[in-house]
Structures are given as structure tokens and as C-alpha cells.
Design a protein around this motif. Structure first.
Motif, PDB file in Angstrom:
ATOM      1  N   TRP A   1      17.462 -25.964 -33.400  1.00 21.33           N
ATOM      2  CA  TRP A   1      16.242 -25.702 -32.653  1.00 21.33           C
ATOM      3  C   TRP A   1      15.934 -24.220 -32.669  1.00 21.33           C
ATOM      4  O   TRP A   1      16.800 -23.390 -32.923  1.00 21.33           O
ATOM      5  CB  TRP A   1      16.293 -26.257 -31.233  1.00 21.33           C
ATOM      6  CG  TRP A   1      17.448 -25.792 -30.397  1.00 21.33           C
ATOM      7  CD1 TRP A   1      17.468 -24.718 -29.551  1.00 21.33           C
ATOM      8  CD2 TRP A   1      18.737 -26.401 -30.303  1.00 21.33           C
ATOM      9  NE1 TRP A   1      18.698 -24.617 -28.962  1.00 21.33           N
ATOM     10  CE2 TRP A   1      19.502 -25.647 -29.400  1.00 21.33           C
ATOM     11  CE3 TRP A   1      19.321 -27.514 -30.907  1.00 21.33           C
ATOM     12  CZ2 TRP A   1      20.820 -25.951 -29.080  1.00 21.33           C
ATOM     13  CZ3 TRP A   1      20.634 -27.819 -30.587  1.00 21.33           C
ATOM     14  CH2 TRP A   1      21.363 -27.054 -29.677  1.00 21.33           C
TER      15      TRP A   1
ATOM     16  N   ARG B   1       7.939 -23.531 -30.513  1.00 18.19           N
ATOM     17  CA  ARG B   1       9.287 -24.083 -30.319  1.00 18.19           C
ATOM     18  C   ARG B   1       9.403 -25.478 -30.925  1.00 18.19           C
ATOM     19  O   ARG B   1       8.483 -26.277 -30.841  1.00 18.19           O
ATOM     20  CB  ARG B   1       9.625 -24.148 -28.829  1.00 18.19           C
ATOM     21  CG  ARG B   1       9.721 -22.773 -28.193  1.00 18.19           C
ATOM     22  CD  ARG B   1       9.975 -22.860 -26.714  1.00 18.19           C
ATOM     23  NE  ARG B   1       8.808 -23.449 -26.067  1.00 18.19           N
ATOM     24  CZ  ARG B   1       8.770 -23.809 -24.792  1.00 18.19           C
ATOM     25  NH1 ARG B   1       9.827 -23.657 -24.025  1.00 18.19           N
ATOM     26  NH2 ARG B   1       7.674 -24.326 -24.281  1.00 18.19           N
TER      27      ARG B   1
ATOM     28  N   THR C   1      16.601 -14.627 -32.656  1.00 17.82           N
ATOM     29  CA  THR C   1      16.501 -15.764 -33.567  1.00 17.82           C
ATOM     30  C   THR C   1      17.247 -15.427 -34.856  1.00 17.82           C
ATOM     31  O   THR C   1      17.529 -14.274 -35.146  1.00 17.82           O
ATOM     32  CB  THR C   1      15.033 -16.111 -33.901  1.00 17.82           C
ATOM     33  OG1 THR C   1      14.428 -14.992 -34.541  1.00 17.82           O
ATOM     34  CG2 THR C   1      14.256 -16.501 -32.658  1.00 17.82           C
TER      35      THR C   1
ATOM     36  N   THR D   1      12.200 -21.490 -33.193  1.00 17.38           N
ATOM     37  CA  THR D   1      10.757 -21.277 -33.273  1.00 17.38           C
ATOM     38  C   THR D   1      10.358 -21.193 -34.749  1.00 17.38           C
ATOM     39  O   THR D   1      11.200 -20.979 -35.615  1.00 17.38           O
ATOM     40  CB  THR D   1      10.336 -19.970 -32.573  1.00 17.38           C
ATOM     41  OG1 THR D   1      11.008 -18.871 -33.187  1.00 17.38           O
ATOM     42  CG2 THR D   1      10.644 -20.022 -31.076  1.00 17.38           C
TER      43      THR D   1
END
Length: 164
Positions: A94, A74, A2, A96
Motif C-alpha cells: 500500500w 492512496r 514513501t 500512494t
């Protein structure tokens, strides 16, 4: 893998610029996609905030969208538009969320929010303070008779696909 917003701006500057421009143009309005307990998608309007080089998904506590994120972190976040020609671009990210419990950060955010909007959350405790960690993004721009679709995935650089 991420990526924080600050890292994202470095590896995907075109998408980040379109997202920020569209976010500002609508008074910070975006649409948040989460997953309901039964697995079906939920779309809700929200006003995410940029603060200290991060994108924060904050809002009224104890709502369905935040219960969704507590259960499944998510999300997708899409800039709002009413322009069917997408003449000013359009973007979505997009990834988390992570709950950041840091009282000093919360106090600085509340001070900033009050100075920016007049909404006074100073002195309140934030049960949830959700920071975005991105895994993907895309943006579209229309110009000169073609459509540019810019895509990005964590760990890579943004790529532009031109459609005629």
C-alpha cells in the motif's frame, strides 16, 4: 516517507519475492483498493506492471478506480488467490501513486507492453501514468504447521511474526 519498488526490494526482499511470484502466477492479476468519493472502499481487479524497476498501476483510462486515485492517491494492492490454505503465499502493498508524465518513458513502456502481450498502445498519449510509492506491505506464508506474517513499513526493515 514513501519508497519506490526498487528500494522496497532491497529492504523487504521476502515480501517483494512473494508479491512478484503471486503476481506472475495469476497472469499479473491483483486487486486494487481505492477510496470512493463518499469515503467507502472500492475493490477492482487490475493488472499492474513492473517496468524499469518500478511498479505501475496502469489500465483503461477514465474508470472509477483511476478517478478515485486522481482525487486521493492512496491505494492498496493485493495479490489474487483462490487457495484458502494460502499454500503459495499471499502479499499486499500500500502507498500512494504519482502521475509520471514522461513521453519517452511512455513510449518505452508501450514498446515493452506490445512485445510482452501484443497490446498495441504505441504512439498513444497516456493521460495518466501512475507509479507506486510504497509506505507499507505484508505477506503471509503457511508451512510446517505455522503461519509466518511478514510486515514492512517505510523507513524500516521487514519483520517476520510467526504464529503457531
Amino acid at each position: 516517507m514513501t519508497t519506490s519498488w526498487q528500494e522496497f526490494e532491497k529492504v523487504a526482499p521476502r515480501i517483494a519475492e512473494i508479491f512478484r511470484r503471486r503476481h506472475a502466477a495469476t497472469g499479473n492479476l491483483c486487486f486494487l483498493g481505492t477510496l470512493r468519493p463518499d469515503g467507502f472502499p472500492r475493490i477492482c481487479p487490475m493488472e499492474p506492471r513492473f517496468f524499469e524497476d518500478r511498479l505501475w498501476l496502469v489500465g483503461m483510462p477514465d474508470t472509477a478506480k483511476f478517478r478515485d486515485l486522481e482525487r486521493d492517491p492512496r491505494f492498496t494492492l493485493h495479490t489474487a488467490t483462490v487457495d484458502t490454505q494460502v499454500s503459495d503465499g499471499d502479499a499486499k502493498v500500500w502507498g500512494t501513486v504519482e502521475d509520471v508524465q514522461d513521453e519517452d518513458l511512455h513510449a518505452r513502456f508501450a514498446d515493452h507492453l506490445f512485445a510482452e502481450t501484443g497490446l498495441d498502445l504505441r504512439g498513444r498519449r497516456f493521460d495518466r501514468f501512475l507509479g507506486a510509492r510504497l509506505v507499507g506491505a505484508s505477506a503471509v506464508e503457511v508451512s510446517g504447521g505455522h503461519l509466518d506474517v511478514t510486515v514492512w513499513r517505510a523507513g524500516g526493515q521487514e519483520k517476520v511474526v510467526r504464529k503457531h
